[in-house]
Design an enzyme around this catalytic site. Structure first.
Site, mmCIF file in Angstrom:
data_model
loop_
_atom_site.group_PDB
_atom_site.id
_atom_site.type_symbol
_atom_site.label_atom_id
_atom_site.label_comp_id
_atom_site.label_asym_id
_atom_site.label_seq_id
_atom_site.Cartn_x
_atom_site.Cartn_y
_atom_site.Cartn_z
ATOM 1 N N GLU A 171 -63.530 -27.096 -54.236
ATOM 2 C CA GLU A 171 -62.145 -26.675 -54.429
ATOM 3 C C GLU A 171 -61.840 -26.062 -55.790
ATOM 4 O O GLU A 171 -60.675 -25.883 -56.148
ATOM 5 C CB GLU A 171 -61.171 -27.832 -54.157
ATOM 6 C CG GLU A 171 -60.661 -27.860 -52.750
ATOM 7 C CD GLU A 171 -61.575 -28.590 -51.773
ATOM 8 O OE1 GLU A 171 -61.186 -28.716 -50.611
ATOM 9 O OE2 GLU A 171 -62.682 -29.014 -52.138
ATOM 10 N N TYR A 173 -62.726 -27.287 -58.875
ATOM 11 C CA TYR A 173 -62.625 -28.215 -60.003
ATOM 12 C C TYR A 173 -63.876 -28.112 -60.898
ATOM 13 O O TYR A 173 -64.730 -27.256 -60.681
ATOM 14 C CB TYR A 173 -62.409 -29.639 -59.489
ATOM 15 C CG TYR A 173 -61.072 -29.826 -58.800
ATOM 16 C CD1 TYR A 173 -59.878 -29.716 -59.522
ATOM 17 C CD2 TYR A 173 -60.988 -30.080 -57.441
ATOM 18 C CE1 TYR A 173 -58.647 -29.875 -58.906
ATOM 19 C CE2 TYR A 173 -59.753 -30.246 -56.811
ATOM 20 C CZ TYR A 173 -58.592 -30.130 -57.545
ATOM 21 O OH TYR A 173 -57.368 -30.276 -56.932
ATOM 22 N N ARG A 221 -68.733 -34.104 -52.607
ATOM 23 C CA ARG A 221 -67.875 -33.110 -51.959
ATOM 24 C C ARG A 221 -68.373 -31.728 -52.361
ATOM 25 O O ARG A 221 -68.149 -31.268 -53.486
ATOM 26 C CB ARG A 221 -66.420 -33.313 -52.395
ATOM 27 C CG ARG A 221 -65.413 -32.386 -51.717
ATOM 28 C CD ARG A 221 -65.099 -32.823 -50.299
ATOM 29 N NE ARG A 221 -64.056 -31.990 -49.726
ATOM 30 C CZ ARG A 221 -62.749 -32.279 -49.772
ATOM 31 N NH1 ARG A 221 -62.335 -33.383 -50.378
ATOM 32 N NH2 ARG A 221 -61.871 -31.479 -49.206
ATOM 33 N N ASP A 655 -34.091 -28.430 -42.376
ATOM 34 C CA ASP A 655 -35.088 -29.264 -43.029
ATOM 35 C C ASP A 655 -35.551 -30.382 -42.097
ATOM 36 O O ASP A 655 -34.932 -31.440 -42.017
ATOM 37 C CB ASP A 655 -34.482 -29.841 -44.316
ATOM 38 C CG ASP A 655 -35.504 -30.547 -45.175
ATOM 39 O OD1 ASP A 655 -36.616 -30.797 -44.684
ATOM 40 O OD2 ASP A 655 -35.183 -30.858 -46.330
#
Length: 670
Positions: A171, A173, A221, A655
């Protein structure tokens, strides 16, 4: 549907991990940042949150991310596993999960250049486009220290009682930043060749395994698909996977796309299991189990991808947010009883990015397990709920389950209200799942549902409690000529009651205006969500021969069926009311299709020539064949009631998050 786990045999086979750990099924609850990690009351609330999902049958749970040191924090608020005090505070979480019969691992996440604070560091001092702060380059000794911090975090997690850790290497990081040439321009032993760039990740895993022993679960991951320029190719990803396996990982969980990627990865536009093909490439290259992720929200989807060999396990994050009992219900063959995640992101990711705890639109209890409690009522009441939209469904279901005698009045021929319009929008078909789920809950709770029945005041006077969830009426702006036959409402457009011309003006640019524009542009081009079509539509190279998995030809040219102009009175940015994590997808699609957007508009009149307006004092005419009104809503309050919820209370931007929460909270009190 079969009444046993035979409905999903692959999903409920045990899975053996290296180190002698046997998982009872193939369901991993993937990591989600809940926003509770840094709160004073966060640990007990997280314990309740995860324990409920362990009781729900998840084989292995991954927490939200905790940093191994100060520089790696995601936000200015501290959420670390770096001291003995941190480990002591965390003990309540694994203890609660173990008592519930589950296993849990702590995700160790270093944000790198993605941290939203001024202390961020990275392999190279390259600023991320999604962050206002530029990172400081790590020195070689600091890199060694950071590896040690990862290892310390794992050891502390072990002392806190966690069954393992997930090392966040996807992702975009820090670990991913070391891997990609996009972010690693170093010339020392930590940069240059792929062998050097993956040294950081391999050392983190290798040293963690040495420090924690053979039975400790180490999930890595891995980014199966970067979706950014300068990312890894498929061959490089496989090389990394093999190296991580050799370093001692127990399990490879896959992540898809960096956060700065301009391709949707978890939004409603993504087909179910739309990236499992990328996981399959890794599975074929390693011997340790692999996990598929992203938009796996139904047991049949999980079963299918396991059956065809895409992965050994599935990661369900938001799916376990929307239904903590997902695994148990699937095992029992109770597909109709599963509250399916609709991938709206409104109450989970969008909450996190504004500093609110994560919850779920279709499951308001998520994240509120210790606060929103549904207990059996000590005094049974006769309750009338007027309206079968999101608010009414939520209220009637909870009230019925608590033991009240509930009658739901719905003047339409089907339940769902505004959800029935939403599910017509390309990419939002999942809303149909919510309508079906809540209808089933009403049936099981014994709620009497009266369709095609407009409640009268006389009928309601005989109830102990009356809840008005009657929804909204579209607002009709006071524009001269509004009665012109070329002017139509969005409801008639979305339900196909009116034909729409080639040149379209949309008055109103809130969520409904954007939905109508997407419907006009894509209802035929993408009426079904298939993975190949999705990849082509967004320029994804499934061969992964190119860096980042991007098609070198870019996005295919758009061929819009309509020429659309969107208009609004306000001068705020277009799409400012859309979801923080999904709104950009709609904006990108409209820009790609050449939709013209005008703000600060003064509406003059409508006639056969079109829509007459003024912008910055300059008069002009929008020569529209069809003018669609999406100019807001008004609460519908034709009846008197003690309780107002949803659109009947406040129309706003329709909403559903607020509507369903109001319905559940009211029903919990009645």
């Amino acid at each position: 549907m079969p009444a046993t786990m035979a409905a999903y045999p692959n999903l409920f086979r045990p899975l053996d991990l290296p180190g002698g750990v046997r998982l009872p099924n193939r369901i991993l609850m993937g990591s989600m940042h809940t926003g509770l990690e840094a709160r004073p009351d966060g640990m007990p609330r997280l314990a309740a949150f995860y324990a409920e999902r362990a009781r729900g049958g998840a084989a292995l749970i991954v927490t939200g991310g905790f940093s191994p040191n100060d520089a790696g924090e995601l936000s200015p608020h501290r959420a670390q596993m770096s001291t003995k005090e941190d480990a002591a505070r965390h003990k309540v979480i694994p203890q609660a999960v173990h008592e519930a019969g589950g296993r849990i691992v702590l995700q160790v996440l270093h944000s790198g250049r993605y941290g939203f604070h001024e202390r961020i560091v990275a392999p190279s001092p390259i600023k991320a486009g999604i962050n206002q702060h530029a990172p400081r380059e790590l020195s070689a000794p600091e890199i060694e220290q950071t590896i040690g911090d990862f290892v310390r975090a794992a050891v502390l997690a072990q002392t806190a009682g966690y069954d393992g850790v997930e090392i966040m290497g996807s992702e975009g990081y820090l670990i991913t930043q070391f891997l990609a040439l996009r972010t690693n321009q170093r010339a020392d032993q930590w940069g240059g060749s792929l062998e050097n760039r993956m040294r950081f990740a391999c050392e983190v895993v290798r040293q963690t395994r040495t420090a924690t022993g053979p039975e400790f679960i180490i999930v890595y991951r891995i980014s199966a698909l970067d979706l950014v320029e300068g990312g890894l190719t498929g061959e490089e990803i496989v090389t990394v996977a093999k190296a991580i396996e050799k370093a001692g990982a127990s399990l490879l969980n896959t992540g898809i796309g960096w956060h700065e990627a301009r391709i949707p990865t978890i939004a409603q536009a993504v087909p179910r299991a739309g990236f499992s093909w990328a996981t399959r490439r890794i599975k074929q290259a390693v011997k340790i189990p692999t996990v598929a992720s992203n938009r796996i929200n139904a047991p049949e989807t999980a079963e299918d991808l396991l059956a065809r060999g895409d992965a050994d396990m599935v990661s369900l994050a938001r799916a376990m947010l929307s239904d903590a009992e997902f695994a148990n219900k699937a095992k029992a063959g109770d597909r109709a009883g599963i509250n399916i995640c609709i991938a709206c992101n409104q109450a989970c990711l969008d909450h996190y990015f504004i500093g609110q705890p994560a919850s779920c639109v279709v499951n308001p209890r998520a994240g509120r397990e210790s606060k929103l409690v549904y207990t059996k009522t000590p005094a049974r009441k006769r309750i009338a709920v007027v309206g079968g939209g999101p608010a009414g469904l939520s209220c009637a279901a909870v009230a019925g389950e608590r033991g009240h005698e509930v009658v739901l009045f719905e003047k339409a021929s089907e339940l769902g209200g505004q959800f029935n319009l939403a599910r017509r929008i390309p990419g939002k078909q999942e809303f149909a799942e919510s309508v079906a789920y809540y209808a089933e809950r009403l049936r099981r709770a014994g709620v009497k549902v009266l369709l095609d029945h407009a409640a009268t005041q006389a009928e309601l006077d005989g109830f102990d409690e009356v809840v008005l969830a009657s929804g909204i009426d579209p607002r009709q702006p006071a524009i001269p000529g509004i009665e012109n036959p070329k002017v139509v409402g969005y409801v008639d457009v979305l339900t196909g009651k009116v034909a729409v011309g080639a040149n379209v003006a949309i008055i109103g640019a809130g969520g409904i205006g954007f939905d109508v524009a997407v419907w006009l542009l894509e209802r035929n081009a993408r009426s079904t969500l298939e993975t190949k079509a999705f990849s082509h539509h967004w320029g994804i190279d499934e061969s992964l021969a190119n860096a980042g998995g991007l098609d070198p030809g870019g996005l295919p040219a758009a061929k819009p069926a309509h020429r659309i102009t969107m208009l609004k009175r306000s001068t705020t940015a277009f799409g400012s009311t859309l979801g923080r994590t999904t709104g950009w997808v709609h904006r990108a699609e409209l820009a790609r299709n050449g939709v013209k957007m005008l703000k600060g508009v003064e509406y003059r009149r409508i006639d056969d020539a079109g829509l007459h307006i003024a912008v910055d004092g300059k008069e002009q005419v929008i020569a529209a064949d069809t003018i669609i009104l999406c100019a807001g809503q008004e609460p519908k309050r034709e009846l008197k009631a003690a309780h107002l919820i949803g659109g009947a209370k406040e129309a706003g931007e329709l909403d559903a998050k607020r509507a369903m929460l109001e319905g559940a909270e009211l029903a919990a009190r009645l």
